[in-house]
Design an enzyme around this catalytic site. Structure first.
Site, PDB file in Angstrom:
ATOM      1  N   ASP A  98       6.381  46.389  38.893  1.00  0.00           N
ATOM      2  CA  ASP A  98       7.530  47.292  38.882  1.00  0.00           C
ATOM      3  C   ASP A  98       7.556  48.015  37.538  1.00  0.00           C
ATOM      4  O   ASP A  98       7.767  47.385  36.502  1.00  0.00           O
ATOM      5  CB  ASP A  98       8.802  46.447  39.055  1.00  0.00           C
ATOM      6  CG  ASP A  98       9.900  47.173  39.788  1.00  0.00           C
ATOM      7  OD1 ASP A  98       9.997  48.401  39.616  1.00  0.00           O
ATOM      8  OD2 ASP A  98      10.662  46.510  40.517  1.00  0.00           O
ATOM      9  N   ASP A 200      10.121  52.879  39.370  1.00  0.00           N
ATOM     10  CA  ASP A 200      11.561  52.720  39.501  1.00  0.00           C
ATOM     11  C   ASP A 200      12.321  54.031  39.273  1.00  0.00           C
ATOM     12  O   ASP A 200      11.986  54.803  38.369  1.00  0.00           O
ATOM     13  CB  ASP A 200      11.999  51.684  38.447  1.00  0.00           C
ATOM     14  CG  ASP A 200      13.481  51.430  38.450  1.00  0.00           C
ATOM     15  OD1 ASP A 200      13.937  50.696  39.337  1.00  0.00           O
ATOM     16  OD2 ASP A 200      14.183  51.968  37.576  1.00  0.00           O
ATOM     17  N   GLU A 259      10.377  54.514  44.047  1.00  0.00           N
ATOM     18  CA  GLU A 259      11.770  54.335  44.441  1.00  0.00           C
ATOM     19  C   GLU A 259      12.458  55.664  44.199  1.00  0.00           C
ATOM     20  O   GLU A 259      12.819  55.999  43.085  1.00  0.00           O
ATOM     21  CB  GLU A 259      12.446  53.232  43.609  1.00  0.00           C
ATOM     22  CG  GLU A 259      13.838  52.912  44.140  1.00  0.00           C
ATOM     23  CD  GLU A 259      14.809  52.424  43.079  1.00  0.00           C
ATOM     24  OE1 GLU A 259      15.751  51.706  43.443  1.00  0.00           O
ATOM     25  OE2 GLU A 259      14.649  52.759  41.900  1.00  0.00           O
ATOM     26  N   HIS A 332      15.453  43.944  47.177  1.00  0.00           N
ATOM     27  CA  HIS A 332      16.310  43.167  46.277  1.00  0.00           C
ATOM     28  C   HIS A 332      17.639  43.856  45.979  1.00  0.00           C
ATOM     29  O   HIS A 332      18.476  43.296  45.288  1.00  0.00           O
ATOM     30  CB  HIS A 332      15.553  42.911  44.975  1.00  0.00           C
ATOM     31  CG  HIS A 332      15.288  44.185  44.218  1.00  0.00           C
ATOM     32  ND1 HIS A 332      14.419  45.149  44.699  1.00  0.00           N
ATOM     33  CD2 HIS A 332      15.802  44.684  43.075  1.00  0.00           C
ATOM     34  CE1 HIS A 332      14.405  46.176  43.863  1.00  0.00           C
ATOM     35  NE2 HIS A 332      15.237  45.925  42.869  1.00  0.00           N
ATOM     36  N   ASP A 333      17.815  45.085  46.433  1.00  0.00           N
ATOM     37  CA  ASP A 333      19.055  45.824  46.180  1.00  0.00           C
ATOM     38  C   ASP A 333      19.937  45.937  47.420  1.00  0.00           C
ATOM     39  O   ASP A 333      20.919  46.683  47.410  1.00  0.00           O
ATOM     40  CB  ASP A 333      18.736  47.253  45.690  1.00  0.00           C
ATOM     41  CG  ASP A 333      18.174  47.274  44.274  1.00  0.00           C
ATOM     42  OD1 ASP A 333      18.472  46.341  43.494  1.00  0.00           O
ATOM     43  OD2 ASP A 333      17.445  48.233  43.941  1.00  0.00           O
TER      44      ASP A 333
HETATM   45  O1  TEU Z   1      17.337  50.714  41.047  1.00  0.00           O
HETATM   46  C1  TEU Z   1      17.649  52.038  40.720  1.00  0.00           C
HETATM   47  C2  TEU Z   1      18.460  52.672  41.739  1.00  0.00           C
HETATM   48  O2  TEU Z   1      18.337  53.855  41.920  1.00  0.00           O
HETATM   49  C3  TEU Z   1      19.359  51.810  42.545  1.00  0.00           C
HETATM   50  O3  TEU Z   1      20.328  51.218  41.733  1.00  0.00           O
HETATM   51  C4  TEU Z   1      19.999  52.541  43.663  1.00  0.00           C
HETATM   52  O4  TEU Z   1      20.928  53.459  43.187  1.00  0.00           O
HETATM   53  C5  TEU Z   1      20.685  51.588  44.576  1.00  0.00           C
HETATM   54  O5  TEU Z   1      19.774  50.607  44.989  1.00  0.00           O
HETATM   55  C6  TEU Z   1      21.207  52.295  45.793  1.00  0.00           C
HETATM   56  O6  TEU Z   1      21.755  51.354  46.639  1.00  0.00           O
HETATM   57  C7  TEU Z   1      16.576  49.977  40.147  1.00  0.00           C
HETATM   58  C8  TEU Z   1      16.443  48.565  40.647  1.00  0.00           C
HETATM   59  O7  TEU Z   1      15.886  48.535  41.931  1.00  0.00           O
HETATM   60  C9  TEU Z   1      17.776  47.857  40.611  1.00  0.00           C
HETATM   61  O8  TEU Z   1      17.633  46.515  40.973  1.00  0.00           O
HETATM   62  C10 TEU Z   1      18.341  47.953  39.209  1.00  0.00           C
HETATM   63  O9  TEU Z   1      19.616  47.355  39.152  1.00  0.00           O
HETATM   64  C11 TEU Z   1      18.433  49.398  38.762  1.00  0.00           C
HETATM   65  O10 TEU Z   1      17.142  50.000  38.844  1.00  0.00           O
HETATM   66  C12 TEU Z   1      18.945  49.552  37.354  1.00  0.00           C
HETATM   67  O11 TEU Z   1      18.277  48.760  36.467  1.00  0.00           O
END
Ligand code: TEU
Ligand code: CA
Length: 564
Positions: A98, A200, A259, A332-333
Site C-alpha cells: 500500500d 492510496d 484507490e 478495510h474501509d
Molecule cells: O483511504 C482514503 C480514502 O479516500 C477513504 O477514506 C475514502 O474516502 C473512504 O474509504 C470512503 O468511504 C485511505 C485508506 O484506505 C483509509 O483506511 C485511511 O483511513 C485513509 O486513507 C486516510 O489515511
C-alpha cells in the site's frame, strides 16, 4: 490490450493488524502471514495486497507513515518481509504494498524539516498557507471531520493542510523534486522484489493552490467536503500520475491498483488500459452511491443488492472498452458485504455463497478481502469503547451533534463502521479464535467460536470451500481469459433482487445468475446451457431455462452453437 503477467489473476487483501499474530502481542504481523501462506495459497489467489506495514506512529492504523523504507516493528522487520516475498513467490504469489503518497505522517523527517523554518527547502513539499485574522485559508472539511487546516505551532495565522487526521499533512505533488523522490522510493521497493502497489487516495493529490474554498455543503456548518474539490479538479490528476508511472512502475511492468474515489466517466480512459496511469482501479461505484452528497454515516442508507449490482454494472460497461477494473465486495474501509448489501434473512452462509458468486465473475481483477471467504458478517459492537477506528469515532460524535442519542449513534456504527472489516480473523475455536495468544487489539466477531477457518476446512459445503471453487473456476483453462477480459453483457435489471449477467470470451460463454429474492425463480438464458457451479442444490437447467431457489446463484455455461 497487451497481456500482462497479472491478467487473469485473483487478488487477496490482508489487513496485517488483524490477520494473524505470531508473537502474542495481540497485533497481527508479517510472521503471522508467512505462517498462513499455505492457507492463502489454498484459496488460489496469486496477488497478495497488504495494507500499510511501514513505520508509523499509528494515528490512522499505519496510513500515517513516518518512514517509507522501514517496517513498523509491530509488524516485524525488513528481513521478515524479504522472507515473505521469497516464500510467497515459491507459491506463485506476488506481493503488493500500500503506497500512501498523497500525505505523510507529521513525524516524517521531511515534515519535521519543513516545520523547522520558512527557508527549509522541504517547506514546499507540503502546503503551508496563511489564514487571515484567525480564519483558516478556506472552508474545506477533512474526510474525518473538522477543518483541513491545522495551525502551525508558534506561528501566527499559518496553517498546514491535511485531508485526513491532523497527523497526516498533505504532500505537494506540484513540486518536481518531491515527485522525483517518490519515483526513487517506488523503484527501491521494486528492487526488493515487490510486484506492485495499491496507490492510496490518488484523486486527492490535485489542489487549487489559491485555496478558494467551496460553497457550504449539506453538513450545514459552513464547511464543504474536501472530496468536492477533488471532483472539481479531477482532470489534473492523470498527468501527475502519468509522470510517476513513467519514472517508476511503468517501465518495470509492476502491477498497480489505484484507490480512486470520484473517478468520473470522462477521465477513466486515462487511468486504465495499456496507456493508462495504472494497471487497474478499484470499483467504488456502489460505495459512492451510498456516500453521495451525504455528510456522514448518520445520513447513509444501508446498502442493497440493487446498489451493488447497479454500481458494478455501470463500471463494468464503462471500463470494458478501456481496460480492466478491480471489482470488490469488501475492503478495510467498509462493513462486511453480507450484512451490508443483503436483506436480513440472507445475512448468513447461504447469502455469502450467492453474493460471492455474482461478485467473482465480474470482468477485471477481483480482490477478495480477508474473512470475506468465510462469509463473515458485521461484528456487534456493544459500546463506543469497543470501537478503535478514528473515522468511526468521529462519525459517532457527528451523529450525536446531529441529534441522535448514544444508542442510535452506536446503532449507526453497527451498520457502517470500518471496524467490522478490521476485527481479527477467526482461525479456530481456541481462545481468541487462534488469532493471538495474547489480548487481541480489537474485539473478536461474536460468532468466532463457530465461524472460523478450522471449522470451515472440515465442512465441504462451507463458504470457504465454495470460495475455493469460485476461484478455481475463474482460472480454469479458457475460462480464465473469458472471465478476466471477455465481454460483459448485463442481464435484465427490472427485479431489484436479481443480479444476472453474461460473460463472453473466445469460444466460451457463461451466464451468472443470482436470485436474492425469497422465492424460487425461473430465468430465461440466452442459449441452452449446463451448470458449472451453483451455490445451492436447488438449481437446474432445462433447455434455455434456469430454475433457481431463493438466495442462490449459479454459473451456467452457454453451450457453443446453442445460443439463440
Ligand atoms: O483511504 C482514503 C480514502 O479516500 C477513504 O477514506 C475514502 O474516502 C473512504 O474509504 C470512503 O468511504 C485511505 C485508506 O484506505 C483509509 O483506511 C485511511 O483511513 C485513509 O486513507 C486516510 O489515511
Ligand atoms: Ca504480533
Amino acid at each position: 490490450m497487451q497481456k500482462a503477467w497479472w491478467q487473469g489473476k485473483v487478488a487477496y487483501q490482508i489487513y496485517p493488524r488483524s490477520f494473524k499474530d505470531s508473537n502474542g502481542d495481540g497485533i497481527g504481523d508479517l510472521r503471522g502471514i508467512i505462517e498462513k501462506l499455505p492457507y492463502i495459497a489454498s484459496l488460489g489467489v496469486e496477488i497478495l495486497y497488504l495494507n500499510p506495514i511501514f513505520a508509523s506512529p499509528g494515528a490512522d492504523n499505519g496510513y500515517d507513515i513516518s518512514d517509507y523504507r522501514k517496517i513498523n516493528p509491530q509488524f516485524g522487520t525488513l528481513a521478515d518481509l524479504d522472507e515473505l516475498i521469497a516464500r510467497a513467490k515459491e507459491r506463485g504469489i506476488s506481493i503488493i504494498l500500500d503506497m500512501v503518497l498523497s500525505y505523510t505522517s507529521c513525524e516524517h523527517e521531511l515534515f519535521k524539516r519543513a516545520l523547522s523554518g520558512r527557508k527549509a527547502p522541504e517547506r514546499d513539499f507540503y502546503y503551508f498557507v496563511r489564514g487571515s485574522n484567525g480564519r483558516t485559508p478556506d472552508n474545506l472539511r477533512s474526510f474525518f471531520g473538522g477543518s483541513v487546516w491545522e495551525r502551525v505551532p508558534g506561528e501566527d495565522d499559518l496553517y498546514y493542510l491535511h485531508y485526513f487526521t491532523k497527523e497526516q499533512p498533505e504532500l505537494n505533488w506540484y513540486n518536481e523534486q518531491l515527485r522525483q523522490r517518490m519515483s526513487d522510493l517506488i523503484n527501491w521497493w521494486l528492487d526488493r522484489g515487490i510486484a506492485g502497489f495499491r496507490l492510496d487516495a490518488i484523486m486527492n493529490v490535485v489542489k487549487d493552490r489559491t485555496f478558494p474554498g467551496l460553497p457550504p455543503d449539506e453538513l450545514g456548518d459552513g464547511s464543504c467536503a474536501a472530496a468536492r474539490m477533488n471532483a472539481k479538479l479531477a482532470a489534473q490528476a492523470p498527468s501527475l500520475h502519468q509522470e510517476l508511472k513513467k519514472h517508476s512502475y511503468g517501465p518495470r511492468g509492476a502491477f498497480t491498483v489505484a484507490e480512486a474515489f470520484g473517478l468520473n466517466d470522462t477521465i477513466l480512459d486515462q487511468f486504465i488500459g495499456d496507456e493508462g496511469c495504472f494497471s487497474t482501479v478499484f470499483d467504488f461505484t456502489a460505495r459512492e452511491t451510498i456516500e453521495k452528497n451525504r455528510p456522514g454515516y448518520y445520513a447513509y442508507p444501508k446498502g442493497t443488492l440493487k446498489i451493488y449490482r447497479d454500481g458494478n454494472f455501470h463500471m463494468q460497461q464503462l471500463t470494458s472498452p478501456l481496460g480492466l477494473v478491480a471489482p470488490i465486495l469488501e475492503n478495510h474501509d467498509e462493513p462486511r458485504a453480507v450484512s451490508f448489501y443483503l436483506d436480513e434473512g440472507q445475512q448468513n452462509a447461504q447469502g455469502a455463497r450467492a453474493l460471492g458468486t455474482v461478485f467473482m465473475f465480474l470482468r477485471g481483477i477481483p480482490f477478495i478481502y480477508q474473512g470475506q471467504e468465510l462469509g463473515l458478517t458485521n461484528t456487534r459492537f456493544d459500546s463506543i469503547g469497543e470501537i478503535d477506528d478514528v473515522q468511526s469515532k468521529n462519525e459517532y460524535r457527528n451523529a450525536l451533534a446531529h441529534g441522535f442519542s448514544k444508542e442510535q449513534a452506536l446503532a449507526i456504527l453497527n451498520v457502517h463502521s470500518r471496524d467490522h472489516a478490521r476485527t481479527p480473523l477467526p482461525w479456530d475455536d481456541s481462545p481468541h479464535a487462534g488469532f493471538t495468544t495474547g489480548r487481541p487489539w480489537l474485539k473478536l466477531h461474536q460468532d468466532a467460536q463457530s465461524l472460523n477457518v478450522a471449522a470451515q476446512e472440515q465442512d465441504p459445503g462451507s463458504v470457504l470451500n465454495y470460495y475455493r471453487a469460485l476461484v478455481a473456476l475463474r482460472k480454469r483453462g479458457a475460462w480464465q481469459e473469458c472471465f478476466c477480459s471477455g465481454d460483459f453483457i448485463p442481464g435484465p435489471t427490472a427485479d431489484d433482487h436479481v443480479m444476472h449477467y453474461l460473460r463472453k470470451g473466445t469460444g466460451k460463454c457463461a451466464e451468472i445468475v443470482g436470485n436474492f429474492s425469497t422465492k424460487e425463480r425461473v430465468f430465461e438464458l440466452s442459449g441452452e446451457g449446463r451448470i458449472l457451479l451453483c451455490s445451492i442444490p436447488e438449481a437446474r437447467v432445462e433447455g434455455r431455462r434456469l430454475t433457481l431457489g431463493a438466495t442462490g446463484a449459479a454459473v451456467v455455461e452457454i453451450l457453443p452453437g446453442r445460443s439463440a
